[in-house]
Write a protein that holds these residues in place. Structure first.
Motif, short mmCIF file in Angstrom:
data_model
loop_
_atom_site.label_atom_id
_atom_site.label_comp_id
_atom_site.label_asym_id
_atom_site.label_seq_id
_atom_site.Cartn_x
_atom_site.Cartn_y
_atom_site.Cartn_z
N GLN A 1 -48.15 -9.22 9.05
CA GLN A 1 -47.82 -9.76 10.37
C GLN A 1 -46.40 -10.31 10.44
O GLN A 1 -45.81 -10.38 11.51
CB GLN A 1 -48.78 -10.90 10.72
N GLY B 1 -57.30 -12.53 11.71
CA GLY B 1 -57.97 -13.15 12.85
C GLY B 1 -59.44 -12.84 12.94
O GLY B 1 -60.15 -13.46 13.72
N ARG C 1 -66.32 -14.22 13.58
CA ARG C 1 -65.32 -15.09 14.23
C ARG C 1 -64.08 -14.25 14.47
O ARG C 1 -63.63 -13.50 13.61
CB ARG C 1 -65.00 -16.29 13.36
N GLU D 1 -57.33 -15.57 0.88
CA GLU D 1 -57.14 -14.40 1.74
C GLU D 1 -55.71 -14.32 2.29
O GLU D 1 -55.33 -13.28 2.83
CB GLU D 1 -58.14 -14.43 2.90
N ALA E 1 -51.82 -14.41 13.30
CA ALA E 1 -53.25 -14.66 13.43
C ALA E 1 -53.76 -15.48 12.24
O ALA E 1 -53.27 -15.33 11.12
CB ALA E 1 -54.01 -13.35 13.52
N ASN E 2 -54.74 -16.30 12.52
CA ASN E 2 -55.34 -17.14 11.49
C ASN E 2 -56.35 -16.33 10.66
O ASN E 2 -56.76 -15.24 11.05
CB ASN E 2 -56.04 -18.32 12.16
N ILE E 3 -56.71 -16.87 9.52
CA ILE E 3 -57.83 -16.33 8.75
C ILE E 3 -58.89 -17.41 8.72
O ILE E 3 -58.64 -18.52 8.21
CB ILE E 3 -57.42 -15.96 7.31
N SER E 4 -60.06 -17.10 9.26
CA SER E 4 -61.14 -18.08 9.27
C SER E 4 -61.51 -18.47 7.85
O SER E 4 -61.71 -17.61 6.99
CB SER E 4 -62.36 -17.49 9.98
N GLN F 1 -63.25 -12.40 11.12
CA GLN F 1 -64.14 -12.63 9.98
C GLN F 1 -65.52 -12.11 10.33
O GLN F 1 -66.08 -12.46 11.37
CB GLN F 1 -64.24 -14.12 9.63
N TRP G 1 -52.73 -9.55 6.30
CA TRP G 1 -52.25 -10.82 6.89
C TRP G 1 -50.75 -10.95 6.70
O TRP G 1 -50.03 -11.32 7.61
CB TRP G 1 -52.98 -12.01 6.24
N ARG H 1 -62.52 -10.21 5.76
CA ARG H 1 -61.43 -10.75 6.58
C ARG H 1 -60.25 -9.77 6.55
O ARG H 1 -59.10 -10.17 6.50
CB ARG H 1 -61.00 -12.12 6.05
N LEU I 1 -53.90 -11.29 1.33
CA LEU I 1 -54.19 -9.97 1.88
C LEU I 1 -52.95 -9.34 2.51
O LEU I 1 -52.25 -9.97 3.30
CB LEU I 1 -55.29 -10.08 2.95
#
Lengths: 180, 422
Positions: free
Chosen positions: A130, B262, B294, A121, A147-150, B264, A127, B258, A124
């Motif tokens: 950013q 940030g 999340r 991801e 920001a993180n991607i879970s 999900q 993402w 996603r 993407l």
């Protein structure tokens, strides 16, 4: 000229196996700077202090004390720079590119190849966007301004760290007046 | 750069050697002087160019030759590991204080070629395994993945099912708390693995779909005299690739989105018939599903999950088991909410306190067997966990937390843990 780097970025890239190549070096520089009419490959060497500060992982070109990059120009005027590097996601390499505008602000990042089983991801657009507009003084840190991607935490973290390293190294070149 | 003095010295030596026999001729001498002047000018130009390429204190110019060292081969095989060493202190029952090497996992990933690789994990639980010990050795996953395209991969072998947050991503550095949460232990029996085939589709716009056909549990292995089915109904009947009955396949699917950094959002399900035509057993099926979300704005990590499992035809399954303590529940479920915050970070060190509230019920509903025979619903347990993770590096974490149990309040406990993952 012997002292000028005349090799292309592709020749400087590590030879590790990748499952999927999304972009070649030539494609990504054309994507980042569609208006450019010239890409000049350059190459610089990090001194020991800079190398220590950047703390690059072994797969990074910076860990070898090197920085290969291209300067994009149009009609003789520099419009930006682009560098390609690699990080380990969780177990495998991720190859990415960072394009900076003339002022050293991040224009875009691209993932050239990714081979982990999870976490792709990071490719993407949402993402990667950013990073656009971030100056060299930005934190460029997951959990702060990125920001993180879970489920893709390690890939996010390591690509972000890789971007920060390239931005820092290119900013030093800019400060030295070598990007003109 | 120290190449310039060496270069100038080399040029002068070469010129001297070249010039020595010609000095007797005045014309040759003039030509030589002009040549030396020209070379000197070129040398100065080189020197100026070199100076221009030098960076400040960070980067300096270098000859291209050094770039050859960038090329590097990578090992095709990567050794991996994770582990958890825990100390549990039940504050109401200090005599039950326990130290345990809960999990020690070794794995490897081997890449056969650019598109084909093997992923495997071998797990030892509770340190020692023998006929007299509580330990267990298990293959946690062993599958081959083949990339068909940049948007589609196929996997075959023993795989972790893509359920909830924990089941696939279960290393101690990836979740809060010394112990895995109860919902993803009692309801989703992490780590639930099944053998079969799986397709992984990257659909674009942040959507990922995983779906496949795999083995499932064996309901005929239910032990009504044991409490295993109360602790986790599906863990009591899972097969884990061990001479697994495979007449009845299970089907699973997981869709995660996603698309916003940030965030999900996801849902998953697995189910199928699970009695495999065992003589004396009525045909019955199971279904386990969850929805999860999340969100990680800045230093926060906020999570929520609901999971529900069910068995069909439990009246028929339970009829011969009446009188035993543990009958098949018709439904079992649980939910959790969790908030974590990266409070402090310096280099590799970081501190993340968290709070989690969860409730779960492994016997939410039972099929009607008639008055006096139908089991009573089990009480819903609610657990609040407060704690923190101190990361010593990205791959090493020290954990501490305290858990408050609403039903079994004499089980309140302090947990301390050390975990690693690489």
């Amino acid at each position: 000229m012997e002292l000028r780097a005349l090799v292309g970025l592709a020749a400087l890239l590590p030879s590790g196996a990748f499952a999927t190549e999304y972009f070649t070096a030539a494609q990504v520089q054309a994507l980042a700077f569609p208006d450019a009419d010239r890409f000049e490959p350059r190459h610089a060497l990090l001194d020991a202090a800079a190398q220590a500060r950047l703390q690059a992982p072994p797969v990074s070109q910076l860990a070898k004390g090197q920085l290969a990059y291209v300067v994009a120009s149009r009609q003789g005027e520099v419009i930006g720079t682009l560098a390609i590097d690699e990080v380990i996601g969780k177990y495998e390499r991720i190859r990415f590119a960072v394009a900076l505008d003339r002022a050293g602000v991040v224009k875009q990042i691209e993932i050239l190849s990714y081979s982990e089983s999870h976490g792709q991801e990071v490719r993407l657009a949402a993402w990667r966007k950013q990073f656009a507009g971030k100056p060299a003084t930005a934190a460029l840190q997951v959990g702060k301004d990125i920001a993180n991607i879970s489920g893709a935490t390690l890939s996010c973290t390591h690509v972000t760290e890789g971007v920060r390293r390239l931005v820092t190294a290119l900013a030093a070149l800019r400060a030295a007046g070598t990007l003109a | 750069m120290n190449t310039l003095p060496l270069r100038r010295t080399a040029i002068c030596l070469a010129l001297a050697a070249f010039a020595a026999p010609a000095l007797a001729d005045p014309a040759s001498e003039r030509a030589l002087i002009e040549r030396v002047d020209r070379l000197a000018r070129e040398l100065e130009a080189v020197k100026a160019e070199l100076a221009a390429m030098k960076a400040s204190d960070a980067v300096s110019a270098a000859p291209v030759a050094a770039t050859s060292s960038v090329a590097a081969s990578e090992p095709a095989t990567v050794l991996t590991s994770y582990g958890e060493i825990n100390l549990t202190v039940p504050t109401e029952q200090p005599e039950a204080t326990q130290f345990d090497i809960q999990r020690f996992v070794l794995g490897f990933q081997h890449r056969f070629n650019a598109k084909t690789k093997l992923i495997s994990e071998l797990e030892v639980e509770h340190a020692v395994t023998s006929a007299d010990d509580a330990g267990e050795v298990a293959i946690e996953q062993a599958y081959v993945e083949r990339e068909i395209s940049d948007r589609f991969s196929l996997r075959g072998g023993l795989m972790l099912m893509p359920l909830g947050f924990l089941n696939e991503t279960h290393e101690p550095t990836t979740y809060y708390g010394v112990q895995r949460n109860f919902v993803e232990t009692a309801i989703i029996p992490s780590t639930l693995r099944e053998g079969g085939v799986q397709g992984v589709f990257t659909l674009g716009e942040g959507y990922t779909l995983q779906t496949g056909v795999v083995t499932g549990p064996d309901l005929s292995s239910w032990d009504a005299t044991s409490t295993d089915g109360i602790e986790s109904p599906l863990a009591a009947v899972h097969q884990e690739g061990q001479l697994a009955k495979a007449r009845d396949p299970s089907f699973f699917g997981a869709l995660n989105w996603r698309g916003i950094p940030g965030l999900q959002l996801g849902a998953s399900a697995i189910g199928g018939n699970a009695t495999h035509g065992t003589p004396g057993f009525p045909t019955a099926s199971y279904l386990l599903w969850d929805v999860h979300a999340r969100y990680s704005p800045g230093a926060w990590k906020l999570s929520a999950l609901y999971a529900q499992g069910s068995f069909s035809n439990t009246a028929a399954l339970n009829a011969p088991l009446v009188g035993n303590p543990t009958l098949f529940p018709k439904r079992f479920d649980g939910a959790l909410v969790e908030a974590g915050y990266k409070l402090w970070q310096q280099d590799d060190l970081s501190l993340e306190p968290f709070a989690r509230w969860e409730q779960f019920n492994t016997g939410r509903r039972y099929a009607d067997l008639g008055a006096g025979l139908t089991p009573a619903r089990r009480p819903t347990e609610r657990v609040t966990t407060l704690g923190a993770s101190l990361f010593l590096s990205e791959g090493v974490v020290l954990k501490a937390d305290y858990q408050f149990f609403q039903q079994a309040n004499d089980a309140d406990r302090l947990n301390l843990g050390l975990g690693w993952s690489f």
